[in-house]
Design an enzyme around this catalytic site. Structure first.
Site, short mmCIF file in Angstrom:
data_model
loop_
_atom_site.label_atom_id
_atom_site.label_comp_id
_atom_site.label_asym_id
_atom_site.label_seq_id
_atom_site.Cartn_x
_atom_site.Cartn_y
_atom_site.Cartn_z
CG LEU A 75 -1.93 -1.22 1.19
CD1 LEU A 75 -2.81 -1.20 2.42
CD2 LEU A 75 -2.76 -1.27 -0.08
CG ASP A 128 23.95 -12.29 -0.12
OD1 ASP A 128 23.72 -13.51 -0.04
OD2 ASP A 128 24.36 -11.74 -1.16
#
Length: 162
Positions: A75, A128
């Site tokens: 949204l 990562d």
């Protein structure tokens, strides 16, 4: 603070109509931290991680995260960002890295979500790039520290109760 704005009278989710809001300069600053082992911290600090320049790549990822927020958060309005500044602070005492992001726009809605997303994506990129040597890293304390502009005015985290 008013009620939840992303739900209509029937309780259905909807994107808030910001068409009647005045365009103003909007700024949000968010911050977060990733804690890690001392050896992992040293690899980042000394630029010796196998995957390359950890903080350089994380900076680009954070900027990209801010730009893609509306694609990730259902949204959120897509915004024309005018600035995304990403800073990393090495903290020997943790050991770890703090990520601070300032996002700016001139528009009808704030950029808090873009700043928060940028911090998270930047810190996820650090994870990562270093997970091969440290799977126990912890991303923590991600929050909006400051917002400026708009009808609700300026706000700083130290102004909040609790």
């Amino acid at each position: 603070m008013s009620g939840l704005t992303h739900f209509d009278a029937a309780g259905h989710a909807h994107m808030v109509d910001v068409g009647d809001k005045q365009e103003t300069r909007r700024i949000a600053i968010a911050r977060g931290t990733i804690r890690m082992l001392p050896a992992t911290f040293a690899l980042i600090r000394d630029g010796k991680a196998k995957k390359g320049d950890v903080l350089g790549v994380a900076r680009i990822a954070a900027i990209q995260g801010a730009k893609r927020t509306a694609d990730l958060i259902p949204l959120c309005h897509p915004l024309a960002l005018t600035r995304v500044a990403v800073e990393f602070e090495l903290d020997d005492a943790l050991p770890g890295v703090h990520c601070v992001v300032q996002v700016e726009t001139f528009g009808r809605t704030g950029v808090e979500m873009e700043a928060l997303t940028a911090v998270q994506v930047g810190l996820l990129t650090v994870y990562d790039m270093c997970k091969a040597v440290d799977r126990g890293m912890v991303i923590t304390d991600v929050s909006v520290r400051e917002k400026r502009g708009g009808k609700s005015g300026d706000w700083k985290a130290e102004d909040a109760a609790g």
